[in-house]
Design an enzyme around this catalytic site. Structure first.
Site, PDB file in Angstrom:
ATOM      1  N   ASP A 112      19.266  45.893  45.895  1.00  0.00           N
ATOM      2  CA  ASP A 112      17.987  46.561  45.923  1.00  0.00           C
ATOM      3  C   ASP A 112      17.274  45.881  47.428  1.00  0.00           C
ATOM      4  OD1 ASP A 112      15.394  46.611  46.057  1.00  0.00           O
ATOM      5  OD2 ASP A 112      15.059  45.155  45.070  1.00  0.00           O
ATOM      6  N   GLU A 164      28.208  31.634  70.819  1.00  0.00           N
ATOM      7  CA  GLU A 164      29.253  30.428  69.839  1.00  0.00           C
ATOM      8  C   GLU A 164      30.254  32.029  69.417  1.00  0.00           C
ATOM      9  OE1 GLU A 164      27.583  29.760  65.741  1.00  0.00           O
ATOM     10  OE2 GLU A 164      25.896  30.325  67.092  1.00  0.00           O
ATOM     11  N   CYS A 167      24.025  27.614  67.612  1.00  0.00           N
ATOM     12  CA  CYS A 167      23.377  28.389  68.092  1.00  0.00           C
ATOM     13  C   CYS A 167      22.263  27.374  69.082  1.00  0.00           C
ATOM     14  CB  CYS A 167      22.155  29.231  67.060  1.00  0.00           C
ATOM     15  SG  CYS A 167      23.259  30.168  65.800  1.00  0.00           S
ATOM     16  N   THR A 185      22.958  39.076  58.005  1.00  0.00           N
ATOM     17  CA  THR A 185      22.166  38.799  58.943  1.00  0.00           C
ATOM     18  C   THR A 185      22.911  38.452  60.148  1.00  0.00           C
ATOM     19  OG1 THR A 185      23.292  36.200  57.998  1.00  0.00           O
ATOM     20  CG2 THR A 185      20.840  36.952  56.966  1.00  0.00           C
ATOM     21  N   SER A 191      23.324  25.761  54.303  1.00  0.00           N
ATOM     22  CA  SER A 191      22.691  25.348  55.828  1.00  0.00           C
ATOM     23  C   SER A 191      20.721  25.963  55.864  1.00  0.00           C
ATOM     24  CB  SER A 191      22.812  26.780  56.747  1.00  0.00           C
ATOM     25  OG  SER A 191      22.292  27.905  56.321  1.00  0.00           O
ATOM     26  N   HIS A 246      14.159  28.789  65.690  1.00  0.00           N
ATOM     27  CA  HIS A 246      15.020  29.823  65.857  1.00  0.00           C
ATOM     28  C   HIS A 246      15.277  31.390  64.588  1.00  0.00           C
ATOM     29  CE1 HIS A 246      19.757  30.744  65.258  1.00  0.00           C
ATOM     30  NE2 HIS A 246      20.138  29.787  64.471  1.00  0.00           N
ATOM     31  N   LYS A 301       9.995  30.225  56.447  1.00  0.00           N
ATOM     32  CA  LYS A 301       9.904  28.457  55.538  1.00  0.00           C
ATOM     33  C   LYS A 301       9.020  27.469  55.794  1.00  0.00           C
ATOM     34  CE  LYS A 301      13.283  30.567  51.829  1.00  0.00           C
ATOM     35  NZ  LYS A 301      14.370  30.469  51.642  1.00  0.00           N
ATOM     36  N   ASN A 316      20.788  38.517  63.753  1.00  0.00           N
ATOM     37  CA  ASN A 316      21.154  36.823  64.622  1.00  0.00           C
ATOM     38  C   ASN A 316      21.434  36.764  65.907  1.00  0.00           C
ATOM     39  OD1 ASN A 316      21.371  34.377  64.767  1.00  0.00           O
ATOM     40  ND2 ASN A 316      22.149  33.493  62.856  1.00  0.00           N
ATOM     41  N   SER A 322      23.820  24.839  63.928  1.00  0.00           N
ATOM     42  CA  SER A 322      24.534  24.401  62.734  1.00  0.00           C
ATOM     43  C   SER A 322      25.915  23.664  62.812  1.00  0.00           C
ATOM     44  CB  SER A 322      25.220  25.727  62.299  1.00  0.00           C
ATOM     45  OG  SER A 322      24.460  26.538  61.383  1.00  0.00           O
TER      46      SER A 322
HETATM   47  N1  CAA Z   1      13.005  41.433  46.433  1.00  0.00           N
HETATM   48  C1  CAA Z   1      12.455  40.442  47.072  1.00  0.00           C
HETATM   49  N2  CAA Z   1      12.724  39.575  47.477  1.00  0.00           N
HETATM   50  C2  CAA Z   1      14.539  38.813  47.218  1.00  0.00           C
HETATM   51  C3  CAA Z   1      14.886  40.636  46.486  1.00  0.00           C
HETATM   52  C4  CAA Z   1      13.921  41.516  45.853  1.00  0.00           C
HETATM   53  N3  CAA Z   1      14.977  42.539  45.265  1.00  0.00           N
HETATM   54  N4  CAA Z   1      16.032  40.044  45.602  1.00  0.00           N
HETATM   55  C5  CAA Z   1      15.864  38.613  46.410  1.00  0.00           C
HETATM   56  N5  CAA Z   1      14.695  38.498  46.974  1.00  0.00           N
HETATM   57  C6  CAA Z   1      14.930  37.356  47.693  1.00  0.00           C
HETATM   58  C7  CAA Z   1      15.099  35.833  46.812  1.00  0.00           C
HETATM   59  O1  CAA Z   1      13.951  35.630  46.147  1.00  0.00           O
HETATM   60  C8  CAA Z   1      14.752  35.058  48.483  1.00  0.00           C
HETATM   61  O2  CAA Z   1      14.433  34.928  48.932  1.00  0.00           O
HETATM   62  P1  CAA Z   1      14.085  33.075  49.061  1.00  0.00           P
HETATM   63  O3  CAA Z   1      14.270  32.218  49.713  1.00  0.00           O
HETATM   64  O4  CAA Z   1      12.611  32.718  49.318  1.00  0.00           O
HETATM   65  O5  CAA Z   1      13.785  32.569  47.627  1.00  0.00           O
HETATM   66  C9  CAA Z   1      16.048  36.077  49.327  1.00  0.00           C
HETATM   67  O6  CAA Z   1      15.943  37.471  48.875  1.00  0.00           O
HETATM   68  C10 CAA Z   1      17.595  35.211  49.248  1.00  0.00           C
HETATM   69  O7  CAA Z   1      18.053  35.840  47.952  1.00  0.00           O
HETATM   70  P2  CAA Z   1      18.781  35.109  47.281  1.00  0.00           P
HETATM   71  O8  CAA Z   1      18.723  33.449  48.227  1.00  0.00           O
HETATM   72  O9  CAA Z   1      19.476  35.333  46.794  1.00  0.00           O
HETATM   73  O10 CAA Z   1      20.132  35.874  48.589  1.00  0.00           O
HETATM   74  P3  CAA Z   1      22.139  35.578  49.066  1.00  0.00           P
HETATM   75  O11 CAA Z   1      22.652  34.024  48.169  1.00  0.00           O
HETATM   76  O12 CAA Z   1      22.298  36.361  49.304  1.00  0.00           O
HETATM   77  O13 CAA Z   1      22.057  34.314  50.202  1.00  0.00           O
HETATM   78  C11 CAA Z   1      21.332  33.764  52.728  1.00  0.00           C
HETATM   79  C12 CAA Z   1      21.174  34.501  51.680  1.00  0.00           C
HETATM   80  C13 CAA Z   1      21.334  32.199  52.814  1.00  0.00           C
HETATM   81  C14 CAA Z   1      21.149  33.933  54.441  1.00  0.00           C
HETATM   82  C15 CAA Z   1      23.274  34.565  53.675  1.00  0.00           C
HETATM   83  O14 CAA Z   1      22.775  35.798  53.717  1.00  0.00           O
HETATM   84  C16 CAA Z   1      23.182  34.000  54.086  1.00  0.00           C
HETATM   85  O15 CAA Z   1      24.149  33.189  53.984  1.00  0.00           O
HETATM   86  N6  CAA Z   1      23.344  33.760  55.538  1.00  0.00           N
HETATM   87  C17 CAA Z   1      24.030  33.400  56.860  1.00  0.00           C
HETATM   88  C18 CAA Z   1      23.421  31.799  57.399  1.00  0.00           C
HETATM   89  C19 CAA Z   1      22.104  31.506  57.607  1.00  0.00           C
HETATM   90  O16 CAA Z   1      21.714  32.425  58.422  1.00  0.00           O
HETATM   91  N7  CAA Z   1      21.352  30.569  57.170  1.00  0.00           N
HETATM   92  C20 CAA Z   1      20.267  30.006  57.513  1.00  0.00           C
HETATM   93  C21 CAA Z   1      20.272  28.651  58.581  1.00  0.00           C
HETATM   94  S1  CAA Z   1      21.905  28.877  59.605  1.00  0.00           S
HETATM   95  C22 CAA Z   1      21.559  29.062  61.165  1.00  0.00           C
HETATM   96  O17 CAA Z   1      20.542  28.948  62.018  1.00  0.00           O
HETATM   97  C23 CAA Z   1      23.032  28.836  62.108  1.00  0.00           C
HETATM   98  C24 CAA Z   1      22.987  30.871  62.456  1.00  0.00           C
HETATM   99  O18 CAA Z   1      22.511  30.866  63.298  1.00  0.00           O
HETATM  100  C25 CAA Z   1      23.897  30.530  61.807  1.00  0.00           C
END
Ligand code: CAA
Length: 389
Positions: free
Chosen positions: A30, A80, A112, A153, A202, A234, A243, A276, A308
């Site tokens: 979606d 990085e 980062c 991302t 993370s 960040h 959040k 990002n 990280s």
């Molecule tokens: N409509 C609206 N919202 C929806 C939706 C829909 N149809 N379906 C899902 N969502 C929402 C979920 O409720 C969730 O929101 P919340 O977190 O507020 O609960 C959000 O969308 C994401 O859904 P999921 O958690 O199910 O998604 P995912 O399992 O695919 O993972 C992620 C999302 C963890 C961000 C993933 O994209 C990821 O691993 N990203 C890379 C890691 C990252 O950036 N981590 C951040 C900290 S690390 C860091 O900062 C270092 C760096 O730069 C990498």
């Protein structure tokens, strides 16, 4: 007391972008999961001719417009997605910018957080030598892989901060709170061009680090939510910062909370479209805030840097009198708006056309040459950088 801070902010991204709704459709997701749930609208896409060096050089060139290159003593590049395990990318940046040889060039790495370490070193340096300047750069291409949870991302770009003892834009305060603790939340082994990430973990570590530092910051300084005009984060994706901000909003009165929420939106505007950019991400939030909302001189802003692995820092900065005349919103928006949209097929092709990790020669696809600097290819294991025509 140091008065050092940021004199100019340069920015660069690639000339191509992917619409997150197109990616969602192709992945059977979606679109609102990406645009609302994660909070990203677009991501810059990098052809192989753009890397952390070319983006860093383009951002540094942007920051140096009208400046005297002879005043710069150091180029400190946080990245990085460095292009060499030995030589600093900053050495190439120096050559591409045509800076005099009397300059130090170093690369800093801690995920980062690298650009914050660069900024910190830069500020200490210029405080001791008030007539000299330092370029602190964060430059990265975020790659998680096709069809991975992290794919939504990704992004590419660089921010360059020209630092001085008498800054025109922002004075960085000495109220720095920091912490480091080993965490396997995100890392990239040297054999891989994509990061390994435990995305949900993370997010937990990021939020826990913010919480610990905010508590300690309040204890050490006596300040609270009411003392800030904005909180910058960040932003690996826009929802992440939101959040963390929620913790502060709980402590603010309704007017302040509303102000902090709307300023957060302004700070996330560029990142929602660029994606990002890892080490430059916090400073892209800064640029986005300053170029899209009018804050008064003297306003105090909080900055949360996270890398990280994991390391984080919380500190504040205050806006200088007349700071807005040293920004370049038209130029930076033009860089974002001027990108060409690619479809998912072209994005996947570009993602897979990565430099070989073997000694063979490689030529970058000339059809994607764009921007002031580019990698033409690799010959005899040497990277061939050039300025655009
Ligand atoms: N409509 C609206 N919202 C929806 C939706 C829909 N149809 N379906 C899902 N969502 C929402 C979920 O409720 C969730 O929101 P919340 O977190 O507020 O609960 C959000 O969308 C994401 O859904 P999921 O958690 O199910 O998604 P995912 O399992 O695919 O993972 C992620 C999302 C963890 C961000 C993933 O994209 C990821 O691993 N990203 C890379 C890691 C990252 O950036 N981590 C951040 C900290 S690390 C860091 O900062 C270092 C760096 O730069 C990498």
């Amino acid at each position: 007391m140091s008065e050092a801070g940021i004199d100019r902010i340069g920015f660069a991204t690639t000339s191509l972008f992917l619409d997150m709704r197109d990616l969602a459709k192709s992945r059977g997701v979606d679109p609102e999961k990406y645009t609302v749930g994660i909070g990203q609208a677009e991501q810059s896409v990098a052809p192989s001719s753009q890397d952390s060096v070319t983006l860093a050089a383009a951002a540094a060139r942007d920051a140096m417009k009208g400046e005297d290159p002879g005043e710069v003593d150091m180029i400190l590049m946080g990245t990085e997605s460095g292009v060499d395990a030995s030589r600093a990318g900053a050495v190439y940046v120096k050559e591409l910018l045509g800076l005099p040889d009397r300059v130090r060039c170093v690369e800093l790495k801690q995920a980062c957080y690298g650009a914050t370490a660069a900024l910190s070193w830069a500020l200490d340096y210029v405080s001791m030598r008030p007539r000299r300047k330092v370029l602190a750069i964060g430059s990265d291409i975020a790659r998680y892989g096709l069809n991975t949870p992290g794919e939504a991302t990704q992004g590419a770009g660089a921010v360059a901060l020209l630092c001085s003892a008498d800054p025109k834009i922002l004075k960085v305060e000495e109220d720095r709170e920091f912490l480091t603790a080993l965490a396997a939340d995100f890392w990239r082994p040297t054999y891989s061009d994509c990061a390994i990430v435990d995305g949900h973990y993370s997010t937990e570590v990021y939020l826990e680090f913010f919480s610990r530092l905010w508590k300690r910051y309040k204890e050490e300084t006596g300040r609270g939510a009411q003392d800030f005009e904005a909180f910058l984060f960040h932003l690996p994706f826009a929802k992440m910062g939101l959040k963390a901000l929620r913790e502060v909003l709980k402590e603010a009165d309704p007017d302040r909370a509303e102000k902090l929420r709307s300023r957060f939106e302004a700070s996330a505007a560029y990142g929602r479209r660029v994606g990002n950019i890892y080490s430059g991400s916090l400073y892209l939030s800064l640029l986005s805030l300053l170029e899209s909302s009018l804050l008064e001189a003297g306003s105090r802003i909080a900055l949360f840097s996270y890398g990280s692995g994991a390391e984080a820092e919380l500190f504040s900065a205050t806006l200088q009198e007349g700071y807005s005349s040293f920004l370049a919103p038209e130029r930076h928006l033009a860089a974002i708006n001027g990108r060409r949209k690619v479809g998912v097929g072209e994005y996947e092709h570009l993602f897979s056309d990565f430099l070989p990790s073997s000694p063979q020669d490689y030529s970058c696809d000339e059809r994607y040459f764009a921007g002031p600097f580019r990698l033409a290819g690799v010959k005899g294991q040497k990277r061939q950088y050039e300025a655009g025509m």
